[in-house]
Structures are given as structure tokens and as C-alpha cells.
Motif scaffolding. Structure first.
Motif, PDB file in Angstrom:
ATOM      1  N   LYS A   1      -3.157  -4.184  -3.857  1.00 15.87           N
ATOM      2  CA  LYS A   1      -4.370  -4.666  -4.509  1.00 15.87           C
ATOM      3  C   LYS A   1      -4.063  -4.909  -5.973  1.00 15.87           C
ATOM      4  N   LEU A   2      -4.777  -5.822  -6.586  1.00 15.24           N
ATOM      5  CA  LEU A   2      -4.619  -6.082  -8.008  1.00 15.24           C
ATOM      6  C   LEU A   2      -5.922  -5.777  -8.737  1.00 15.24           C
TER       7      LEU A   2
ATOM      8  N   PHE B   1      -9.952  -9.351  13.733  1.00 16.60           N
ATOM      9  CA  PHE B   1     -11.104  -8.825  14.461  1.00 16.60           C
ATOM     10  C   PHE B   1     -12.427  -8.976  13.734  1.00 16.60           C
ATOM     11  N   ASP B   2     -12.389  -9.229  12.434  1.00 16.03           N
ATOM     12  CA  ASP B   2     -13.670  -9.406  11.745  1.00 16.03           C
ATOM     13  C   ASP B   2     -13.793 -10.767  11.071  1.00 16.03           C
TER      14      ASP B   2
ATOM     15  N   VAL C   1      -6.214  -6.770  10.372  1.00 18.79           N
ATOM     16  CA  VAL C   1      -7.659  -6.583  10.240  1.00 18.79           C
ATOM     17  C   VAL C   1      -8.467  -7.878  10.403  1.00 18.79           C
ATOM     18  N   PRO C   2      -8.081  -8.957   9.719  1.00 17.41           N
ATOM     19  CA  PRO C   2      -8.916 -10.169   9.800  1.00 17.41           C
ATOM     20  C   PRO C   2      -8.979 -10.781  11.196  1.00 17.41           C
TER      21      PRO C   2
ATOM     22  N   PRO D   1      -7.391  -8.868   3.289  1.00 13.83           N
ATOM     23  CA  PRO D   1      -7.897  -7.689   2.586  1.00 13.83           C
ATOM     24  C   PRO D   1      -7.043  -7.286   1.382  1.00 13.83           C
TER      25      PRO D   1
ATOM     26  N   LEU E   1      -0.635  -0.463  -1.332  1.00 14.17           N
ATOM     27  CA  LEU E   1      -1.257   0.254  -0.221  1.00 14.17           C
ATOM     28  C   LEU E   1      -0.179   0.783   0.711  1.00 14.17           C
TER      29      LEU E   1
ATOM     30  N   GLU F   1      -5.148 -11.724  -1.724  1.00 18.66           N
ATOM     31  CA  GLU F   1      -6.416 -11.141  -1.315  1.00 18.66           C
ATOM     32  C   GLU F   1      -7.560 -12.134  -1.494  1.00 18.66           C
TER      33      GLU F   1
ATOM     34  N   GLY G   1     -12.766 -11.943   8.585  1.00 21.06           N
ATOM     35  CA  GLY G   1     -12.888 -11.934   7.124  1.00 21.06           C
ATOM     36  C   GLY G   1     -11.632 -12.465   6.446  1.00 21.06           C
ATOM     37  N   PRO G   2     -11.628 -12.496   5.115  1.00 20.31           N
ATOM     38  CA  PRO G   2     -10.462 -12.960   4.350  1.00 20.31           C
ATOM     39  C   PRO G   2      -9.360 -11.905   4.340  1.00 20.31           C
TER      40      PRO G   2
ATOM     41  N   GLN H   1      -1.861  -1.714  -7.236  1.00 23.32           N
ATOM     42  CA  GLN H   1      -1.882  -0.507  -6.401  1.00 23.32           C
ATOM     43  C   GLN H   1      -1.308  -0.875  -5.048  1.00 23.32           C
TER      44      GLN H   1
END
Lengths: 221, 221
Positions: free
Chosen positions: B60-61, B85-86, B82-83, B91, B70, B41, B88-89, B68
Motif C-alpha cells: 500500500k502507498l 470474487f467481489d 480478491v477481485p 486492493p 503487505l 491499487e 472490485g478494483p 507498507q
DNA sequence: TCCGCGGCGAGACTTAGGTCGCAGACCCCC
DNA sequence: GGGGGTCTGCGACCTAAGTCTCGCCGCGGA
């Protein structure tokens, strides 16, 4: 309705006038009083909505009536886009927090628009990507953070610079509202406030939360 | 790589041979051993992936190392879209549960494919809609349901008809794995099992969960 | 002015769930 | 066949969070 207004919607930003015109003919208006229910979870989805003014809370209900707010949609925000693409029922409930004016676009109409105009599709994909990030963070918060930490985070998101270097809250929620955003009981919000006050992050000025230091709040995360 | 294999990916189902051909040239292969970390992440996103075989957990950590999950991506599932389209890093973190073979498509390549072929965009929108529903349910579960209820739900999802009218679990998770899927501590899983056993929903046959009755499990929701 | 109601503060109590410690079972691998 | 690592089964304990029950304040309407 003016074509410039449509431009304020993220999905439609990059479209040219001709396309906007087509969309305009499909939009209908809705006005709601404070506390009115727009739709409920599980019933067949009619349309997606854009908030023009006011606020709409999108939330889930537990069998025994507890409320978990997923998000609060303000001016410019969209909701109920999901059923456009999977033909499913409404994924959650929608109810106004204060009087609101909305635009609606019927599911089938919107679906057709997206299929005919790939630029809209890309817009939706960007928006969906953002929402997915948002919800994974929400899951993370619920499973890792304590109530106080979640409250601190909420306050940080609500914090806004008041003209001159200070901080204020964008709006005044009741403790009950905050509780159902954060996923806890009303009483816990009060206790969290006291904990945050002891740490010097906020001040309780008779029933009003004043943020003392953004940094101190951030330390509580 | 065969073009038919590409068809098995939901996003590409409706595409014609010419387009599939273009995509094929952009796909790279990855093979991972059990327990290998594919990405973490927060780091810049390189690509999206499709599982061909094996299983990859997306999780997620927490700062103190709690996990957790997902979701767990199996054959045919995609992750890290996801990344695309945005920009970003990543997720979340991705790590194999068992040895796995993946296909990868670099972010920019996939982005270009989507922009050039609106049919793919619609495919992504459908998939994203499903994921959004999934995550809102996850939020709902975490905030409304008890641990036992979440465990019961997980077991129901894992239940599979064994040829002759009975039920078995699709796979054997360790209690630790279940705990981080369900968002709790390992010990709680054992207690939940005992509670479910007392209700006649499952049977514990030395270290192995046997589902006695789907209906009894559903009653525990 | 007085009443009623929604929102808040606060204390006492209960409980679900997390933590700790340890022991036995199992499994693979040497 | 032995031994270390992993997984499980408890039980005892602790603590965060939920519940219940007040009484109070402030505000708006009758």
C-alpha cells in the motif's frame, strides 16, 4: 427457527428451500448476557456463529492485557468462519458487548454443507474477499494514519442520518471501547475529540459526541 | 506450459487431468524486470497471478509516498485473487523486487473455473482462511509490538538453517525494504539491529546480519 | 439520602519512534 | 581507475503517543 430467517444470512441468500431445510437441522441457538465470553483465541474451534441480535466484539489480547478489537459483529454478521476451512484454533476472542442471541453451526457440519453445495462456497468466497479488503485497510490505517485520523474515520463509519438531515452516531461507545477499536489508549480518544472539535468537525455536548459536519470530519482523514 | 507445473499451485493440487487441461488454455504468461510495476491499487482488476520465479511485493502507498508491504509473493504464491470474487478494483500495488516470471488468469475466466469446479472453490477458501489469519496477526503486531519486536519476528521468519546447524537469512533485504515490511522508518531498523545485537541475538558483520541464536531472538518477541 | 463505581477531563511527564543531516562504505558501470 | 548512485551508520532533535495521577460527574443500588 423459520427458513426466512436463514435467508437473511448473506451466505445462504441464493439457496433454494430444500437446501435451507437441510441447513436448518444443523443450527443450534446460543443466548448470551452482556459481557459474556463466547470463546477465546487459541482454543480448538467448535463452530461458526451468526448474530441474530445484540453485538459481539472479536478481538485480540496482548500479553499485558491490552485489547485490539478486530471488528464488532452485529445482526446478520458471521464470525469464526476461518477455522472451518483450515481446521485451526479460534483466531481471536469473542465476547458480547451487549446481550446477544446467536445461531451456531458446528465446524464439521458447516464444512460438509459447503462441500455439498457449491453455491455456499461462492458465498463464503465473496464474504472472505470483503474481509480481506477490510483487514488490509486496517493494516494501512494502523501504519499510515495518526490516532486523530483513525478516530475521525471511526466516527464517519458510525455516523448515521437522523430522520431530518442531521447526523447522529449509530451507538454510544465508551471511550475505552473506541480506544481498543482504534488501537490506542483511552486518554488519546479524549484528546482526539478535542482536536476534532477545534476543527469544527464535531461538538462535545457534555459527554456526548455530536457530528457537526461530515465534510469537516472527512478533511481530517 | 506443462500440466505438472499447474499442480504446484495450491489451488489446483487436487484436480484431475481433464480439469487441469481446461485451465491451461486460460493461462497467459508475464515476464517482468526488476522494479517493474505490474498494477496499482484502485484501478480495475484484470487478473490474478501466480509467481513462477522471482519475487513480487504487494504493498500500500500512503498519500505522502510511504510504503507498507503487505507481503512478498515468491514462487508458488498467488496474488490479487480478491477481485475475482467481489468485482472490485485491485486492493493494493504490485511491483517486482527482482526479475520475475508469472502466470496470469483473467478475472472472468478464473471466476468461471471456480463456479464450474467446486474443488477449486474449496482450495481458494483454504487459502483465504490462511490469509485472513495472516492479516489479523499483522494487525495484532502493529498494534501491540514495538519496532524491535517486529524486526525480531521478521528475522525469525527469514531465518533458515544453513546445511550445518547454523542459521542464515533466506535473502538479503535492504534496511529500507525491511522498514516498509515492518511498517517503520529506515533508521529504526538500524537501531533495532543494535538493540538485538546487544541482547546477543544477532551479530552485525559489516552490513550483514548474522543470526546468533534463534532462542535469543524469540526472547525479544 | 448517601455511598460507590464506572466513565470522563485534564495536566504533567516519559518515551518510542519519526525526522534531518551528513559522512563513510560499497558497488557497479563507464 | 574514477565517479555517481545506493546503502548504511550515526548523532541530534522533534513530536506523537503512551503513562500516571488526579478530581469530578452522573447514576444506580443500599
Amino acid at each position: 427457527m423459520l427458513p426466512e430467517q436463514l435467508k437473511s444470512i448473506a451466505y445462504f441468500q441464493d439457496l433454494d428451500a430444500r437446501v435451507l431445510d437441510r441447513i436448518r437441522t444443523r443450527v443450534f441457538e446460543v443466548r448470551l448476557q452482556k459481557g459474556q465470553v463466547l470463546f477465546t483465541e487459541g482454543e480448538p474451534a467448535q463452530a461458526m456463529y451468526v448474530v441474530r441480535s445484540g453485538q459481539v466484539k472479536i478481538f485480540k489480547l496482548s500479553p499485558d492485557g491490552r485489547e485490539q478489537v478486530l471488528r464488532i459483529a452485529g445482526p446478520g454478521d458471521c464470525f469464526n468462519e476461518v477455522p472451518i476451512f483450515d481446521e485451526g484454533p479460534n483466531p481471536a476472542n469473542a465476547q458480547t458487548v451487549e446481550a446477544a442471541a446467536l445461531w451456531g453451526i458446528r465446524r464439521a457440519d458447516m464444512r460438509r454443507l459447503v462441500e455439498e453445495h457449491p453455491a455456499i462456497a461462492i458465498g463464503f468466497l465473496k464474504a472472505f474477499a470483503g474481509k480481506l479488503r477490510y483487514f488490509t485497510r486496517k493494516v494501512e490505517d494502523l501504519s499510515f494514519r495518526s490516532v486523530t485520523s483513525r478516530v475521525a474515520k471511526l466516527l464517519l463509519e458510525m455516523a448515521e442520518d437522523d430522520g431530518k438531515g442531521g447526523l447522529r452516531l449509530k451507538q454510544q461507545f465508551t471511550q475505552q471501547e473506541m480506544a481498543s477499536v482504534v488501537g490506542t489508549a483511552r486518554e488519546m480518544i479524549g484528546r482526539a475529540f478535542k482536536a476534532l472539535e477545534k476543527e469544527g468537525a464535531i461538538r462535545l455536548d457534555r459527554h456526548r459526541v455530536v457530528i457537526v459536519s461530515r465534510a469537516a470530519l472527512a478533511r481530517m482523514l
